[in-house]
Structures are given as C-alpha cells and as structure tokens.
Motif scaffolding. Sequence first.
Motif, mmCIF file in Angstrom:
data_model
loop_
_atom_site.group_PDB
_atom_site.id
_atom_site.type_symbol
_atom_site.label_atom_id
_atom_site.label_comp_id
_atom_site.label_asym_id
_atom_site.label_seq_id
_atom_site.Cartn_x
_atom_site.Cartn_y
_atom_site.Cartn_z
ATOM 1 N N ARG A 158 0.832 -1.201 0.000
ATOM 2 C CA ARG A 158 0.000 0.000 0.000
ATOM 3 C C ARG A 158 0.870 1.256 0.000
ATOM 4 N NH1 ARG A 158 -2.970 0.227 4.827
ATOM 5 N NH2 ARG A 158 -1.361 -1.069 5.769
ATOM 6 N N ARG A 159 0.541 2.174 -0.893
ATOM 7 C CA ARG A 159 1.313 3.408 -1.047
ATOM 8 C C ARG A 159 0.449 4.626 -0.748
ATOM 9 N NH1 ARG A 159 5.127 2.263 -6.427
ATOM 10 N NH2 ARG A 159 6.431 0.661 -5.426
ATOM 11 N N SER A 160 1.080 5.791 -0.719
ATOM 12 C CA SER A 160 0.380 6.999 -0.279
ATOM 13 C C SER A 160 -0.285 7.764 -1.414
ATOM 14 C CB SER A 160 1.355 7.927 0.459
ATOM 15 O OG SER A 160 2.391 8.351 -0.416
ATOM 16 N N PHE A 161 0.268 7.683 -2.640
ATOM 17 C CA PHE A 161 -0.270 8.479 -3.739
ATOM 18 C C PHE A 161 -1.497 7.778 -4.315
ATOM 19 C CE2 PHE A 161 0.688 11.965 -6.759
ATOM 20 C CZ PHE A 161 -0.272 11.684 -7.733
ATOM 21 N N VAL A 162 -2.633 8.010 -3.687
ATOM 22 C CA VAL A 162 -3.915 7.444 -4.112
ATOM 23 C C VAL A 162 -4.985 8.484 -3.827
ATOM 24 C CG1 VAL A 162 -5.606 5.595 -3.799
ATOM 25 C CG2 VAL A 162 -3.161 5.100 -3.554
ATOM 26 N N GLY A 163 -5.731 8.885 -4.832
ATOM 27 C CA GLY A 163 -6.744 9.903 -4.581
ATOM 28 C C GLY A 163 -7.612 10.167 -5.780
ATOM 29 N N GLY A 164 -8.432 11.195 -5.668
ATOM 30 C CA GLY A 164 -9.336 11.554 -6.751
ATOM 31 C C GLY A 164 -9.703 13.022 -6.664
ATOM 32 N N ILE A 165 -10.151 13.558 -7.785
ATOM 33 C CA ILE A 165 -10.544 14.969 -7.844
ATOM 34 C C ILE A 165 -11.600 15.130 -8.920
ATOM 35 C CG2 ILE A 165 -8.747 15.612 -9.522
ATOM 36 C CD1 ILE A 165 -8.458 18.266 -7.985
ATOM 37 N N GLY A 166 -12.556 16.017 -8.683
ATOM 38 C CA GLY A 166 -13.595 16.258 -9.671
ATOM 39 C C GLY A 166 -14.231 17.607 -9.481
ATOM 40 N N ASN A 167 -15.056 17.973 -10.430
ATOM 41 C CA ASN A 167 -15.788 19.237 -10.352
ATOM 42 C C ASN A 167 -17.278 19.013 -10.116
ATOM 43 O OD1 ASN A 167 -16.669 18.255 -12.799
ATOM 44 N ND2 ASN A 167 -15.713 19.850 -14.054
ATOM 45 N N GLY A 168 -17.629 17.791 -9.673
ATOM 46 C CA GLY A 168 -19.021 17.446 -9.447
ATOM 47 C C GLY A 168 -19.642 16.740 -10.625
ATOM 48 N N THR A 169 -19.196 17.093 -11.823
ATOM 49 C CA THR A 169 -19.732 16.491 -13.048
ATOM 50 C C THR A 169 -18.783 15.456 -13.623
ATOM 51 O OG1 THR A 169 -20.893 18.545 -13.554
ATOM 52 C CG2 THR A 169 -20.582 16.989 -15.368
ATOM 53 N N SER A 170 -17.506 15.782 -13.689
ATOM 54 C CA SER A 170 -16.479 14.898 -14.227
ATOM 55 C C SER A 170 -15.333 14.804 -13.228
ATOM 56 C CB SER A 170 -15.963 15.422 -15.574
ATOM 57 O OG SER A 170 -17.031 15.586 -16.488
ATOM 58 N N GLY A 171 -14.409 13.877 -13.472
ATOM 59 C CA GLY A 171 -13.294 13.780 -12.549
ATOM 60 C C GLY A 171 -12.351 12.644 -12.868
ATOM 61 N N LEU A 172 -11.398 12.409 -11.968
ATOM 62 C CA LEU A 172 -10.419 11.338 -12.139
ATOM 63 C C LEU A 172 -10.077 10.749 -10.784
ATOM 64 C CD1 LEU A 172 -7.176 11.974 -11.227
ATOM 65 C CD2 LEU A 172 -7.555 13.823 -12.845
ATOM 66 N N CYS A 173 -9.577 9.521 -10.800
ATOM 67 C CA CYS A 173 -8.921 8.959 -9.627
ATOM 68 C C CYS A 173 -7.619 8.320 -10.100
ATOM 69 C CB CYS A 173 -9.799 7.956 -8.896
ATOM 70 S SG CYS A 173 -10.176 6.438 -9.788
ATOM 71 N N ALA A 174 -6.646 8.264 -9.216
ATOM 72 C CA ALA A 174 -5.329 7.751 -9.581
ATOM 73 C C ALA A 174 -4.781 6.919 -8.434
ATOM 74 C CB ALA A 174 -4.374 8.898 -9.909
ATOM 75 N N MET A 175 -3.917 5.960 -8.798
ATOM 76 C CA MET A 175 -3.348 5.071 -7.792
ATOM 77 C C MET A 175 -1.940 4.672 -8.188
ATOM 78 S SD MET A 175 -4.762 1.349 -6.430
ATOM 79 C CE MET A 175 -4.939 0.706 -8.092
ATOM 80 N N ASP A 176 -1.013 4.876 -7.268
ATOM 81 C CA ASP A 176 0.332 4.332 -7.393
ATOM 82 C C ASP A 176 0.268 2.920 -6.817
ATOM 83 O OD1 ASP A 176 2.993 3.985 -7.769
ATOM 84 O OD2 ASP A 176 3.654 5.389 -6.219
ATOM 85 N N TYR A 177 0.333 1.924 -7.688
ATOM 86 C CA TYR A 177 -0.042 0.542 -7.355
ATOM 87 C C TYR A 177 1.174 -0.355 -7.378
ATOM 88 C CZ TYR A 177 -2.273 -4.044 -8.321
ATOM 89 O OH TYR A 177 -2.679 -5.360 -8.322
ATOM 90 N N SER A 178 1.275 -1.226 -6.347
ATOM 91 C CA SER A 178 2.452 -2.085 -6.272
ATOM 92 C C SER A 178 2.106 -3.408 -5.612
ATOM 93 C CB SER A 178 3.566 -1.395 -5.471
ATOM 94 O OG SER A 178 4.671 -2.259 -5.303
ATOM 95 N N ARG A 179 2.684 -4.478 -6.169
ATOM 96 C CA ARG A 179 2.607 -5.804 -5.551
ATOM 97 C C ARG A 179 4.021 -6.368 -5.482
ATOM 98 N NH1 ARG A 179 -2.957 -7.056 -5.560
ATOM 99 N NH2 ARG A 179 -2.491 -9.004 -4.465
ATOM 100 N N ILE A 180 4.341 -7.035 -4.368
ATOM 101 C CA ILE A 180 5.697 -7.523 -4.160
ATOM 102 C C ILE A 180 5.666 -8.927 -3.560
ATOM 103 C CG2 ILE A 180 6.682 -5.219 -3.832
ATOM 104 C CD1 ILE A 180 6.538 -5.726 -0.810
ATOM 105 N N THR A 181 6.832 -9.545 -3.491
ATOM 106 C CA THR A 181 7.009 -10.796 -2.759
ATOM 107 C C THR A 181 7.657 -10.476 -1.431
ATOM 108 O OG1 THR A 181 7.304 -12.032 -4.802
ATOM 109 C CG2 THR A 181 8.047 -13.089 -2.791
ATOM 110 N N LYS A 182 7.037 -10.915 -0.339
ATOM 111 C CA LYS A 182 7.551 -10.609 0.997
ATOM 112 C C LYS A 182 8.334 -11.759 1.620
ATOM 113 C CE LYS A 182 4.002 -7.232 2.281
ATOM 114 N NZ LYS A 182 2.931 -6.892 3.247
ATOM 115 N N GLU A 183 8.115 -12.971 1.110
ATOM 116 C CA GLU A 183 8.693 -14.130 1.787
ATOM 117 C C GLU A 183 10.221 -14.134 1.749
ATOM 118 O OE1 GLU A 183 6.277 -14.192 -0.346
ATOM 119 O OE2 GLU A 183 4.550 -14.882 0.808
#
Length: 632
Positions: free
Chosen positions: A365-390
């Motif tokens: 889980r990362r910090s750069f995750v969010g969304g913004i809009g003007n009520g009618t249109s908008g976007l969401c974005a995610m800095d996404y990562s999967r790793i091996t922990k073992e």
Amino acid sequence: IRKYIDTLLPDGTWQDIDYADEQRSGWKTVEHLGHLKEMSFAYANPKSSLYNDENLLKSIYRGLDHWLAKRYQNSNWWWNEIGVPRAMRDIEVLLNNHLDEQRRNGVIEVIGQYRLNGTGANLMWAAELALHHGCLTENSVQVTEAVRRIVAEINVGAPEGIQDDNSYFQHSSRLQVFHYGKAYLDVVCKLAWQLRDTPWALPDEKREIVSDYIVEGVQWMCRGTYTVPGTMDRMVSRKNSLQAADMRPLMRLWREVDPRHKDEIDAFLNRQESKGMQLTGFRHYPRSDFTVYHRPGFSFFVKTISNRTLATEAINNENLKGQNLHSGDHYLLRDGDEYNNLQPVWNWEFLPGVTLAEGAPSLERRSFVGGIGNGTSGLCAMDYSRITKEKPQDSSELSVRKLWAFHNDIIICLLSGWNCKELTGNPYTALDQCRQKGPVWVGTHGGNVEELHSGKYRHEHVEWIYHNGIAYAPLKPVDVTLQLGPATGSWHSINWQYGEENVTEPVFLATLNHKAEPSSSGFVIAPGTNRWEIQNLLSDSVWQVVRNDAECQCLKFDDGLCMAAFYSPGAVEPDSLLKLSVNKSCLALWTNRELWVCDPTNVGCVITATWRETEYSVELPPGGQAKAISIQ
C-alpha cells in the motif's frame, strides 16, 4: 408455517437443523429461532390464516422451551450477544401477553445477553437491545442510557462509523457502507422512527448527520438497489449481497423522521424503484479510496487502496478468495444484473480493472492514491504495487501507475511507470468479468471483425471488443484473451457457510495481456456505444493523451477539460492556453476558466501552480479535499 408445525419433534427441535453446528458466520443452529420468529409473526398477524391458532401457539411453546433449556452458544460473540438476543426480542414482542411468567422471564434473560460496548453498528445493535430490554422490564433509566449511547454514536470522523466524506468504516479503515453501514442505518432509522414525538426523539443535529450520510454517501454508492464489492468488504462472499443496496423500507421511515430532507429521500426512493431522474455526477471519497461516476445510462465504481485504508478481510471463513479486492477493481452497472451472484464462478485472479502478474502476490500500500472532480467529471489515480515478501533477497515486484478519467459517457484508464522485476509471468489487466449477455464482437488491426460466442480465445492486435452495448478499446492494439460462456463454481469455495453444490453462470471475461516489459498503455470503456460506431469513436476520438509516463498522466477532452496526475513536480501543455505547471506532486483538473487541485497523499501542503501565465500559491488541506481557483 404449517410445515414447521408438522415437522416439529416432541423435544421441540427440527430434524433438518444442525444443533451441533459450529460455523462462526452462517450458524445453522440459530435457524431454530428463525422458525420460531416466523411462527410468532403468523400467530400475531391478524391477516394470517393462523392468527391466534392454538395449535400453532403450542408448537411455539415447545420450540421456545427447548432453546431456553439449552441456551445454545457460538464461538463468535456476535451471535450470543446480538444475533440471538435480537431474534428473541422479536419473538417476545410478537407474543407478549401470550407468554406465561416463566417463559417471559427466560426470554428476557436471553435478550439481556447483550453487552453495551463496541463502536459503529456493533454498538448500535447492543444499544437497541438495551433500549428494548429496558422497555420490556419498564426500566426508564436503562432506556434513557441506551438512547444516550445511540445519540452519542451518531457522529462524524471517529475511527469507525460515519466519516467526514460520508463514507462508513467498520473493522478499522474498511469501507462497509452496505454491510455494517447498512446495519447502523437499520437501527438508527427504526429507533428514530419509534422514538419520534417522545422525550427521547433524535436531536435535529443528529438527524442532519444521518441525512447527510444517506444523501451524500449511501445513495451515491449504488445504482438502483444494486451495489458493488467495494462497498461491503467480506460480505461480498454472501448470496445476494450485491442487492444489499435496497434501502426502501428504511427510507420510508426516515423521511418521516427528518421531513426537512423529504424531497431528497423521495428522489432516492424513486431511483430505487426505477422511477424519476437517475443520479448523475462524479464523487471521490478520499477517506475510503472510493470513486463513483453516475450517468443516465450507467454507473461506474472504482475501489483503490492506499496506506490509509486496509485490505479486505477474510474472517469467520468468509471471503476466502478476496485477497485482490479493493486494489483497483472497477465495476460498470446499468441494470444491476451484471455481477449479481457471479461471485462463486468468478476467477478471482481476474477481477475487473485489477492488474496482476504471477510472482508478486502481496499488495504494497502506497500513499499516492486519490481523486478529484468538479461534481460532473473527474479522475482517480493510484500508485499501485505488488511484491514478494517471503524472500526479500529474491523479491519480485509489479508496480504501475493507474489513472481513471471520467467525462461525459467515456471512461479512460491510463497505465504507465511500469516496474516488473523477477516476475514468473507477464502482467495482465482484466477489462471486465461480468455476466455474458449475447454474442461478443472483436475488431482487430486491418478492419477485421469477428463474432464470438462460447469458448476461450486469444487475439493479437485487438483494437476493440463489444459486448452487451459496451465498447472496450485499448489505446493501441494489444494481445487480448477472452473467456466466454458457462463458468462453474460453488459458494462454499468463497464462504464456508454454504454447501458445496455447484452453480453455473455465463461469464464475459476480457483481459489485456501486457508484455514482460510493458510500455505505457491504457484502454477506453464506452457504455451505450453502437457497435457500428466504434471505429468512428476511435478514429475521431474526443480525447487526447497529452502525457502518460512515470512522472505524469494527462488527458485533454475536446471541450477543453484537462485532467492530470502529477507524480512529481512538472508541467503539461495540452495547448498554449491550458498549460499547467506544479512544484509538487498533486492531482489537477482544469479548463481555461477554472482549476482544481488536491493532495492525493491526504497530508496537505502548499503548492505553487502556474496557470494562465499566473502563479498561484494554493494551500491544500489534509484529507484529500480539493481547492478551486476561478477566473471570472
């Protein structure tokens, strides 16, 4: 009811109920009280053919005496302190004076198993029992204390309960609007209705909090009476769970409790009954990493995840395959039947919208995750990562930056900034996995079009896919896998409270196959597009990808609306008038008249933005809320 009477054994049990069951979720033993509750309702209801039936009452007594003698317990506290007392409360209220003193005392003892503690829905359930127990025992002090606890729990911003963006948390920072959040409303609406015009009536400011939660939160997270997995966490593994958004009985009560919001509640009710105007617009819920886009013809939902929200839970032998939920899965609803009860036949490694690869199983889980809009249109974005922990020394990684943009009847998803390290398989993104309705058409490079029915297909250089009135189009031709037709699975495989019998459903699963070292890419989803118009949509597109790299993802639409995710300081120039530069990472949405910016990390900061050749210093508040600048 007559069957219950006929099959009740002399000792007050039913042969088809497992009294030794130890399931923590779907506890079979409590079906005994379910039977008694139905029987009690039939006895007490003047419209019932068994109203005041003596034989029925004797059967109820026999079944009730058995439970009071055995006092069955479950290893899950909820049944002992909430589930069983609530069922017994209903039986007592229905029978009331038809119970002799000994039985009534036993029933009230069982109701008294509640413990007035917890938060959110758990506290509400307990307080409701305390209130009704106080009424039944004529203890006004207990009633007053129960109401005090209920009123105190109607607040905003606590770790669990209603959040400041009108989403709902339970079990820490997990979005639970149509699981625990609905249970919370169930208690609030019913008790507020029961207590209206009494000294214990809900204060105005508390009614306002509940109405805001309904109008700005609940109704946005469904289409009609259907919802999506992101609104309920582990409850998605239960039968009919995606129909949990049916709020009509509660809303009919609430509009009497808070007549100030009657028009808005009536509009919500009409939409739930497929009448009136459909909700339209864009909402992002920064506290819960949830995005909603409603249009007249469809609704689109995205559940992302950040280091501020938690992955889905799998407790009490529920949600056994849901480890990839809430990691960028998206769902498109039109009539609501697209995903309903498909959960047992889903391939849970191909949830709609999710990007995965073999060899990187653990979500980071990362910090750069969010969304913004003007009520009618908008976007969401995610800095996404999967790793091996073992094995950190041999760690693998799949990371990609993803942006979903919503404008008019178009959804565009951009993927860039790939990092694929030591993976055992190439990454892929599932476009959709929904109920198949009719044939599927595929258009490939060179103008070739093929109609497909059932089977598994792999096509190269795919330009578009069309199914059930929805066009899916990669931004550039790619390799696509399609699995169409019957899929078989069992509810037991995802939730142990159900039997192992198989169910079969027709499924449409479309997957983009990325290369071992993917380049920047993306796709478009266009609901309501006519199949013969797809080529025009692509050749004369109403959007332009301005940038799609590791530092910035930016789109411009033909009406001048621009959207961007800046993962680092930088600038974009959709055209000379719409140039924008920022000195910090942020999300932005702008035209030549208005600019909105927000901090997707939810920390808050002061950002310098240069727009329309003017430098602006914008103080962004914590919590992911946007600030707007306008030019008159």
